[in-house]
Each structure stands twice: as structure tokens, then as C-alpha cells.
Scaffold this active site. Structure first.
Site, PDB file in Angstrom:
ATOM      1  N   LYS A  86       1.082  -1.029  -0.035  1.00 53.96           N
ATOM      2  CA  LYS A  86      -0.133  -0.067   0.096  1.00 53.96           C
ATOM      3  C   LYS A  86       0.770   1.161   0.064  1.00 53.96           C
ATOM      4  O   LYS A  86       1.752   1.455   0.782  1.00 53.96           O
ATOM      5  CB  LYS A  86      -0.794  -0.074   1.264  1.00 53.96           C
ATOM      6  CG  LYS A  86      -2.068  -0.903   1.133  1.00 53.96           C
ATOM      7  CD  LYS A  86      -2.892  -1.036   2.209  1.00 53.96           C
ATOM      8  CE  LYS A  86      -3.727   0.322   2.661  1.00 53.96           C
ATOM      9  NZ  LYS A  86      -4.569   0.274   3.932  1.00 53.96           N
TER      10      LYS A  86
HETATM   11  C1  E4P Z   1      -7.735   1.534   4.185  1.00 53.52           C
HETATM   12  O1  E4P Z   1      -6.888   1.517   3.243  1.00 53.52           O
HETATM   13  C2  E4P Z   1      -7.625   2.501   5.161  1.00 53.52           C
HETATM   14  O2  E4P Z   1      -6.410   2.374   5.827  1.00 53.52           O
HETATM   15  C3  E4P Z   1      -8.509   2.379   6.066  1.00 53.52           C
HETATM   16  O3  E4P Z   1      -9.653   1.658   5.671  1.00 53.52           O
HETATM   17  C4  E4P Z   1      -8.975   3.582   6.768  1.00 53.52           C
HETATM   18  O4  E4P Z   1     -10.008   3.467   7.619  1.00 53.52           O
HETATM   19  P1  E4P Z   1     -10.365   4.231   8.722  1.00 53.52           P
HETATM   20  O5  E4P Z   1     -10.773   5.753   8.044  1.00 53.52           O
HETATM   21  O6  E4P Z   1     -11.715   3.664   9.433  1.00 53.52           O
HETATM   22  O7  E4P Z   1      -9.225   4.794   9.651  1.00 53.52           O
END
Ligand code: E4P
Length: 225
Positions: A86
Site C-alpha cells: 500500500k
Molecule cells: C484502508 O486502506 C484504510 O487504511 C482504512 O480503511 C482507513 O479506515 P479508517 O478511516 O476507519 O481509519
């Protein structure tokens, strides 16, 4: 739509993985921090849960392309070459994506708040782009609509990239994107558990079971009467 768990609580992920039709697990540094453990210790356990061919997404923390590329190498070495790296969709992130994609690295472009970020990440070779639905909603914009726009942009530009919608806080957000046929959704365990939690379902099953017991006696099933 791929159905992915956005969590690193090992006990909870195991439970959800066992019950639901899941395709993988995503993490980010904040999710890993909740464990209070060494990140690779947790990630290795998640790799065991999803299996060697399952999807595991792991985020880099470097801010410059060089550091991101180095992290991608270590992540893939420790957790398998198919691990999705990522990468935040910044200018440095795009540079890292342009370098890593031709080397066959699976890239999930993350921290996406706008369709233009997603377009550029897809052009740079990302396989997934992750718009943050609830965080976008919190800004007063429409996170679901942003994800739909991104999917349309990919289709209209023949870009071989999928939307991995993330940051869900309720079932309605998930439902809207499921109806649209979004590529994938990654959802925290608590939100997953609420997707089909419904007292009407439990009540219906209780009536079926007590009707059945009235002809067979308590505790009998179709397997033993
Ligand atoms: C996924 O790629 C993100 O890191 C994650 O879903 C963020 O989620 P949040 O807004 O609940 O922290």
C-alpha cells in the site's frame, strides 16, 4: 465485489475469516499500532490466516519514493511476493508506483480522497486504489459518489485498476457500493458484524425451530429425526 477485512486483531480476524466469505486482509500503520506488537509478527499471523495465495495489503511509511521502494522489497521478502504494497498517493508515491509496477509488484494506492488521485495512481500501475469513504463523508463530501466516479473513470479510460473502497463506518455505505459493483470493499470487523445483524432474522429462526421441535421434540435436527 471482493470482501476484505480491514483489521489486524488476530482473534477477531480469525473469527470473521472462519464465518464470512472473505478474500483478504488489509492493514495500515494505525491498525497495526493497535496490537502494540512488532508489525511483522502480526503480519505473519495474518499471512497464515489468509494463506499463501490470499490477499494481504501492507502499507509503507516512508515519505520519499526511495524509502517506499526499499520498504516494498522488505515487505515482499518477509510476507510473500504477492503481498500488496500500500503506497500513499502523493507525488513521491506515484514515483514509487511507476518504479515498482513494471517489476511486477502488486500495488494498492492508498490515502485516496479525490478521483484525480485514483486516476494518476492507476496510470502509474496500481492494481487497486483505496478511496476513504467515511473520511470523505466527514469532510462534507460524498465518499460513495467519489468511489463510483473512480470506477467510471477506470472504465471510461480502459485502466486495468480496481476500486478497493475503504474506511466504512456503516452498512449503508457498503450496500451502496455493492449495488454499484465496486471492485472490492475492505471493512473493519465491527462494521462487518453489523452487516447482517438483525433481530428479525433471529426471531424468524426461533419460530422455525420451535415449530420443528413441536413435531420432533427439543434438540432434534434434520440429521437425527
Ligand atoms: C484502508 O486502506 C484504510 O487504511 C482504512 O480503511 C482507513 O479506515 P479508517 O478511516 O476507519 O481509519
Amino acid at each position: 465485489m471482493k470482501f476484505i477485512i480491514d483489521d489486524a486483531n488476530i482473534a477477531k480476524v480469525k473469527e470473521i475469516w472462519d464465518l464470512y466469505p472473505c478474500d483478504g486482509v488489509t492493514t495500515n500503520p494505525s491498525i497495526l499500532a493497535k496490537s502494540g506488537r512488532n508489525p511483522y509478527e502480526v503480519l505473519s499471523e495474518l499471512r497464515e490466516i489468509v494463506g499463501k495465495d490470499g490477499e494481504l495489503h501492507v502499507q509503507v511509511v516512508s515519505k520519499d519514493a526511495e524509502g517506499m521502494i526499499k520498504e516494498a522489497g522488505v515487505i515482499r521478502e518477509k510476507l510473500g511476493e504477492n503481498t500488496f504494497v500500500k503506497i500513499p498517493t502523493t507525488p513521491q508515491g506515484l514515483k514509487a508506483m511507476k518504479t515498482l509496477a513494471p517489476q511486477g509488484v502488486n500495488i494498492t494506492a492508498t490515502a485516496i480522497y479525490t478521483p484525480m488521485q485514483a486516476f494518476l495512481a492507476a496510470k502509474a500501475g496500481a492494481k487497486y486504489t483505496a478511496p476513504y469513504i467515511n473520511r470523505i463523508d466527514n469532510f462534507g463530501y460524498n465518499g460513495v459518489q467519489v468511489a463510483m466516479d473512480i470506477q467510471d473513470i477506470f472504465e471510461n479510460n480502459n485502466l486495468p485498476c480496481e476500486v478497493l473502497a475503504a474506511s466504512f463506518k456503516n452498512s449503508q455505505q457498503v450496500l451502496e457500493l455493492t449495488k454499484y459493483g465496486i471492485g472490492a470493499a475492505t471493512i473493519g470487523c465491527e462494521v462487518i458484524e453489523n452487516l447482517i445483524r438483525n433481530k428479525a432474522i433471529d426471531a424468524a429462526i426461533d419460530v422455525f425451530n420451535s415449530d420443528f421441535a413441536s413435531i420432533t421434540g427439543e434438540g432434534k435436527t434434520m440429521a437425527d429425526c
